[in-house]
Motif scaffolding. Structure first.
Motif, PDB file in Angstrom:
ATOM      1  N   ARG A  90       0.812  -1.146  -0.052  1.00 63.89           N
ATOM      2  CA  ARG A  90       0.063  -0.103   0.111  1.00 63.89           C
ATOM      3  C   ARG A  90       1.057   1.218   0.197  1.00 63.89           C
ATOM      4  NH1 ARG A  90      -5.274  -0.390   1.687  1.00 63.89           N
ATOM      5  NH2 ARG A  90      -6.257  -2.135   0.810  1.00 63.89           N
ATOM      6  N   VAL A  91       1.908   1.260   0.803  1.00 60.42           N
ATOM      7  CA  VAL A  91       2.940   2.364   0.944  1.00 60.42           C
ATOM      8  C   VAL A  91       3.511   2.592  -0.431  1.00 60.42           C
ATOM      9  CG1 VAL A  91       4.693   3.343   2.048  1.00 60.42           C
ATOM     10  CG2 VAL A  91       2.907   2.422   3.402  1.00 60.42           C
ATOM     11  N   GLU A  92       4.211   1.601  -0.988  1.00 61.91           N
ATOM     12  CA  GLU A  92       4.712   1.647  -2.276  1.00 61.91           C
ATOM     13  C   GLU A  92       4.081   2.015  -3.190  1.00 61.91           C
ATOM     14  OE1 GLU A  92       6.577  -2.226  -2.668  1.00 61.91           O
ATOM     15  OE2 GLU A  92       8.245  -1.876  -1.275  1.00 61.91           O
ATOM     16  N   GLY A  93       2.739   1.900  -3.221  1.00 64.00           N
ATOM     17  CA  GLY A  93       1.704   2.327  -4.396  1.00 64.00           C
ATOM     18  C   GLY A  93       1.526   3.804  -4.112  1.00 64.00           C
ATOM     19  N   ALA A  94       1.677   4.147  -3.012  1.00 66.42           N
ATOM     20  CA  ALA A  94       1.401   5.863  -3.090  1.00 66.42           C
ATOM     21  C   ALA A  94       2.911   6.692  -3.755  1.00 66.42           C
ATOM     22  CB  ALA A  94       1.189   6.147  -1.512  1.00 66.42           C
ATOM     23  N   LYS A  95       2.832   7.414  -4.858  1.00 69.13           N
ATOM     24  CA  LYS A  95       3.969   7.754  -5.420  1.00 69.13           C
ATOM     25  C   LYS A  95       4.668   8.937  -4.549  1.00 69.13           C
ATOM     26  CE  LYS A  95       1.978   7.073  -9.896  1.00 69.13           C
ATOM     27  NZ  LYS A  95       1.706   7.599 -11.188  1.00 69.13           N
ATOM     28  N   ARG A  96       3.995   9.516  -3.501  1.00 69.56           N
ATOM     29  CA  ARG A  96       4.521  10.591  -2.774  1.00 69.56           C
ATOM     30  C   ARG A  96       5.207  10.042  -1.779  1.00 69.56           C
ATOM     31  NH1 ARG A  96      -0.492  15.049  -1.961  1.00 69.56           N
ATOM     32  NH2 ARG A  96      -0.871  15.469  -4.270  1.00 69.56           N
ATOM     33  N   ILE A  97       5.265   9.001  -1.353  1.00 73.90           N
ATOM     34  CA  ILE A  97       5.947   8.230  -0.236  1.00 73.90           C
ATOM     35  C   ILE A  97       7.263   7.563  -0.711  1.00 73.90           C
ATOM     36  CG2 ILE A  97       5.950   6.773   1.653  1.00 73.90           C
ATOM     37  CD1 ILE A  97       2.788   7.174   2.019  1.00 73.90           C
ATOM     38  N   ASP A  98       8.259   7.857   0.003  1.00 74.08           N
ATOM     39  CA  ASP A  98       9.664   7.226  -0.536  1.00 74.08           C
ATOM     40  C   ASP A  98       9.431   5.755  -0.059  1.00 74.08           C
ATOM     41  OD1 ASP A  98      12.634   6.317   0.176  1.00 74.08           O
ATOM     42  OD2 ASP A  98      12.593   7.958  -1.258  1.00 74.08           O
ATOM     43  N   PRO A  99      10.100   4.853  -0.992  1.00 74.38           N
ATOM     44  CA  PRO A  99       9.965   3.361  -0.583  1.00 74.38           C
ATOM     45  C   PRO A  99      10.648   2.942   0.605  1.00 74.38           C
ATOM     46  CG  PRO A  99      10.714   3.572  -2.877  1.00 74.38           C
ATOM     47  CD  PRO A  99      10.509   4.964  -2.373  1.00 74.38           C
ATOM     48  N   THR A 100      11.788   3.855   0.925  1.00 77.42           N
ATOM     49  CA  THR A 100      12.544   3.672   2.380  1.00 77.42           C
ATOM     50  C   THR A 100      11.407   3.727   3.462  1.00 77.42           C
ATOM     51  OG1 THR A 100      14.421   4.421   1.585  1.00 77.42           O
ATOM     52  CG2 THR A 100      14.273   4.191   4.003  1.00 77.42           C
ATOM     53  N   VAL A 101      10.614   4.486   3.459  1.00 77.76           N
ATOM     54  CA  VAL A 101       9.475   4.762   4.527  1.00 77.76           C
ATOM     55  C   VAL A 101       8.507   3.721   4.388  1.00 77.76           C
ATOM     56  CG1 VAL A 101       7.457   6.472   5.115  1.00 77.76           C
ATOM     57  CG2 VAL A 101       9.526   7.297   3.933  1.00 77.76           C
ATOM     58  N   GLY A 102       8.017   3.042   3.311  1.00 74.44           N
ATOM     59  CA  GLY A 102       7.111   1.876   3.394  1.00 74.44           C
ATOM     60  C   GLY A 102       7.956   0.764   4.098  1.00 74.44           C
ATOM     61  N   ASN A 103       9.348   0.617   3.701  1.00 70.61           N
ATOM     62  CA  ASN A 103      10.036  -0.566   4.239  1.00 70.61           C
ATOM     63  C   ASN A 103       9.943  -0.496   5.797  1.00 70.61           C
ATOM     64  OD1 ASN A 103      10.504  -1.807   1.796  1.00 70.61           O
ATOM     65  ND2 ASN A 103      12.182  -0.580   1.655  1.00 70.61           N
ATOM     66  N   PHE A 104      10.330   0.991   6.327  1.00 68.87           N
ATOM     67  CA  PHE A 104      10.304   1.051   7.586  1.00 68.87           C
ATOM     68  C   PHE A 104       8.987   0.870   8.417  1.00 68.87           C
ATOM     69  CE2 PHE A 104       9.800   4.479  11.041  1.00 68.87           C
ATOM     70  CZ  PHE A 104      10.715   3.793  11.836  1.00 68.87           C
ATOM     71  N   ILE A 105       7.801   1.282   7.937  1.00 69.79           N
ATOM     72  CA  ILE A 105       6.780   1.301   8.377  1.00 69.79           C
ATOM     73  C   ILE A 105       5.951  -0.300   8.526  1.00 69.79           C
ATOM     74  CG2 ILE A 105       4.138   1.849   8.181  1.00 69.79           C
ATOM     75  CD1 ILE A 105       5.092   4.532   6.988  1.00 69.79           C
ATOM     76  N   ALA A 106       6.522  -0.999   7.182  1.00 67.24           N
ATOM     77  CA  ALA A 106       6.069  -2.300   7.152  1.00 67.24           C
ATOM     78  C   ALA A 106       6.833  -3.227   8.382  1.00 67.24           C
ATOM     79  CB  ALA A 106       6.366  -2.849   5.806  1.00 67.24           C
ATOM     80  N   SER A 107       8.105  -2.871   8.518  1.00 72.91           N
ATOM     81  CA  SER A 107       8.921  -3.568   9.593  1.00 72.91           C
ATOM     82  C   SER A 107       8.426  -3.077  11.080  1.00 72.91           C
ATOM     83  CB  SER A 107      10.378  -3.178   9.337  1.00 72.91           C
ATOM     84  OG  SER A 107      11.073  -3.762  10.264  1.00 72.91           O
ATOM     85  N   MET A 108       8.061  -2.097  11.279  1.00 73.57           N
ATOM     86  CA  MET A 108       7.712  -1.718  12.377  1.00 73.57           C
ATOM     87  C   MET A 108       6.014  -2.322  12.673  1.00 73.57           C
ATOM     88  SD  MET A 108       9.716   0.361  14.228  1.00 73.57           S
ATOM     89  CE  MET A 108       8.619   0.848  15.151  1.00 73.57           C
ATOM     90  N   VAL A 109       5.140  -2.400  11.771  1.00 69.17           N
ATOM     91  CA  VAL A 109       4.069  -3.059  11.884  1.00 69.17           C
ATOM     92  C   VAL A 109       4.356  -4.553  12.259  1.00 69.17           C
ATOM     93  CG1 VAL A 109       2.061  -3.854  10.843  1.00 69.17           C
ATOM     94  CG2 VAL A 109       2.725  -1.600  10.544  1.00 69.17           C
ATOM     95  N   ARG A 110       5.047  -5.369  11.795  1.00 68.00           N
ATOM     96  CA  ARG A 110       5.583  -6.648  11.830  1.00 68.00           C
ATOM     97  C   ARG A 110       5.962  -7.069  13.187  1.00 68.00           C
ATOM     98  NH1 ARG A 110       9.906 -10.244  10.743  1.00 68.00           N
ATOM     99  NH2 ARG A 110       9.128 -12.300  10.135  1.00 68.00           N
TER     100      ARG A 110
END
Length: 291
Positions: A50-70
């Protein structure tokens, strides 16, 4: 004999009955652990997509948020498993809180870099491939992660800047805009024609396709120096052409001045002396007269 066997069997059944709850709890814990692990991974992947699908959000942020959720979900699963075995969760949470505080104090610099990295990724004062200066340290951005920013100097030297220092420093981004202004200052002799020199510089700028017509090229007399009259030319170009254009113009202005009979003087001093007749002449003139 039969009574002994029956007694032994009864004893085994009693012991087995005592162990049954432990087996049941262990089975429950195993099921919870496996299911929780699968669910945490699935939710983490879903958040990352979902985060990587948002063009305004950097992929690094997506990986960080996904890791935190996990890891948060896995922590909840772990607490649930301990609760199944009857472990007092309240005291464990208190111990974890105290340990987290101690670790946070010990790693406050690292955590500060991580927080600064998150802010850099979120607000994007610079990005990969841009040429920047952080508190006087310049280079092209190669990588931005949660802890540091990697720069490469023009001669390909690696520079690692902790994000905490980057976020708290003055950042100059030379690549933030598509266009940049090129300034070129050159001196001419006091005996040369200033208007002619300015026209030569303007013609040279207008003839280069990399120079923008709007804003139009600009040449002015900017200083009367000790050895020269300084002319400054200001032209606009695409940021990607900045250095090539600056180097080309520096070479071209010398060539065009030579063709036009204009000189670029080196630093010099002229001494004047007064003759007996009251006429002031330079030392060079006096020497030529003597020769």
């Amino acid at each position: 004999m039969e009574e002994q066997i029956q007694t032994q069997i009864a004893t085994w059944l009693d012991r087995f009955g005592e162990l049954v709850p432990y087996f049941v709890n262990g089975l429950k814990a195993l099921v919870i652990l496996i299911v929780g692990w699968i669910i945490a991974g699935a939710i983490s992947r879903m958040v990352r997509k979902r985060v990587e699908g948002a063009k305004r959000i950097d992929p690094t942020v997506g990986n960080f948020i996904a890791s935190m959720v996990r890891w948060v979900l896995l922590a909840i699963v772990g607490i649930t498993v301990l609760n199944v075995f009857g472990v007092e969760v309240t005291s464990l949470v208190a111990m974890l809180g105290a340990a987290t505080l101690a670790i946070g104090l010990a790693l406050q610099g690292t955590l500060g870099d991580m927080a600064a990295g998150f802010m850099i990724i979120l607000f994007r004062p610079y990005g990969n491939g841009q040429y920047i200066s952080i508190d006087g340290t310049s280079g092209t951005v190669k990588e931005i992660n949660l802890f540091f920013t990697e720069l490469a100097t023009p001669d390909n030297v690696q520079i690692i800047v902790p994000n905490g220092k980057a976020w708290g420093a003055i950042i100059t981004n030379y690549s933030a805009h598509e266009t940049r202004r090129v300034d070129l200052t050159v001196g001419i002799d006091y005996a040369d024609d200033m208007d002619r020199a300015m026209e030569v510089m303007l013609d040279m700028a207008r003839a280069d396709a990399r120079v923008h017509a709007d804003p139009e090229p600009w040449v002015r007399v900017t200083n009367l120096g000790d050895s020269s009259v300084d002319l400054t030319m200001r032209i606009w170009a695409n940021a990607i052409d900045y250095w090539d254009l600056k180097f080309a113009m520096t070479k071209a202005v010398k060539e065009r001045f030579d063709e036009a009979g204009l000189s670029i003087p080196f630093p010099q001093q002229v001494s004047w002396v007064q003759s007996d007749s009251g006429t002031s002449v330079s030392v060079a003139q006096t020497q030529r007269a003597a020769e």
